[in-house]
Design a protein around this motif. Sequence first.
Motif, PDB file in Angstrom:
ATOM      1  N   ALA A 127       6.064  -1.556  -6.640  1.00 26.16           N
ATOM      2  CA  ALA A 127       4.794  -2.057  -7.169  1.00 26.16           C
ATOM      3  C   ALA A 127       4.023  -2.803  -6.089  1.00 26.16           C
ATOM      4  CB  ALA A 127       5.045  -2.966  -8.367  1.00 26.16           C
ATOM      5  N   SER A 128       4.745  -3.583  -5.279  1.00 27.92           N
ATOM      6  CA  SER A 128       4.105  -4.303  -4.165  1.00 27.92           C
ATOM      7  C   SER A 128       3.529  -3.316  -3.159  1.00 27.92           C
ATOM      8  CB  SER A 128       5.120  -5.217  -3.474  1.00 27.92           C
ATOM      9  OG  SER A 128       5.589  -6.208  -4.348  1.00 27.92           O
TER      10      SER A 128
ATOM     11  N   SER B  25       2.458  -0.281  -3.776  1.00 29.16           N
ATOM     12  CA  SER B  25       1.255   0.312  -4.366  1.00 29.16           C
ATOM     13  C   SER B  25       0.059  -0.613  -4.220  1.00 29.16           C
ATOM     14  CB  SER B  25       1.489   0.628  -5.843  1.00 29.16           C
ATOM     15  OG  SER B  25       2.503   1.596  -5.997  1.00 29.16           O
ATOM     16  N   LYS B  26       0.290  -1.911  -4.409  1.00 32.36           N
ATOM     17  CA  LYS B  26      -0.804  -2.893  -4.291  1.00 32.36           C
ATOM     18  C   LYS B  26      -1.327  -2.963  -2.863  1.00 32.36           C
ATOM     19  CE  LYS B  26       0.681  -5.894  -8.094  1.00 32.36           C
ATOM     20  NZ  LYS B  26       1.228  -7.238  -8.471  1.00 32.36           N
TER      21      LYS B  26
ATOM     22  N   SER C  86      -3.341   0.153  -2.086  1.00 35.64           N
ATOM     23  CA  SER C  86      -4.646   0.076  -2.754  1.00 35.64           C
ATOM     24  C   SER C  86      -5.590  -0.843  -1.993  1.00 35.64           C
ATOM     25  CB  SER C  86      -4.476  -0.434  -4.193  1.00 35.64           C
ATOM     26  OG  SER C  86      -3.731   0.485  -4.955  1.00 35.64           O
ATOM     27  N   LYS C  87      -5.042  -1.947  -1.463  1.00 32.51           N
ATOM     28  CA  LYS C  87      -5.876  -2.905  -0.727  1.00 32.51           C
ATOM     29  C   LYS C  87      -6.374  -2.294   0.584  1.00 32.51           C
ATOM     30  CE  LYS C  87      -7.738  -6.956  -0.780  1.00 32.51           C
ATOM     31  NZ  LYS C  87      -8.692  -7.289  -1.847  1.00 32.51           N
TER      32      LYS C  87
END
Length: 234
Positions: free
Chosen positions: A181-182, A184-185, A188-189
């Motif tokens: 999840a980290s 993916s974040k 995305s950033k």
Amino acid sequence: MQLLLLTKVPLYEENFEHQLKQLGNEVYCSSTIVTMLKKNSFDKSFLTQFEGIIFSETLYDVEAYEIIKQIPQGTIKFFRRATEGTNDTEGSTPFDAWIPLNADLERLREILLLAELSSIANKDAAHAQQITVKQKLSDLNLKLKQKEIVYYLIQAGERTVPREEISREIWEKAPTKSVLASLSKVVSKVNEKLGYEFGDEAIQTVWGQGYRLNKKFFDYLDTGHFEDQRTLIR
């Protein structure tokens, strides 16, 4: 140089090994590694400490070729001991240099020196390229984890990198749901920051396979600027 001498018969190599050491080289002679590489049961990271690998004439060409296929490609030089005249087919082989069986000390020194100089030049070029890439990444003003992921994908080239692999390399942890999840974040950033320059994702998602860099990013690394010359979003 730090040299690995691969042979089927270590005792047979004593004189040649002595010649190599006379020239100031560190030599590790092994038949066990040959067997383990054939069985694909060997930690190949061990080989990265060597600058050159010499394949003894006790190995058949086909055996040497199969071993080379398993060795991580990089700055390791491959040498082949063979009779005079074999190097007529040099252009069609994976070997960087041929060492004649009857080579005297001076001839051996010359062959290894040329290979070492070539290796130093390649390392300098690779080091300069790494510095240039890191400088250009700094120009993008990405945060640390963002830079690490982008740099890892740069090194992967056109290969699509599994999310689990990136998680293990960057976070040095098992790819748990939290770590993924980290990841993916962060991705995305990066895409949010650089999307304006590309018109689409800087880091592309290949569903079911992982991530890879947009080809335009490699164009940026080659030219030093994006095609449209617009100011980067900070």
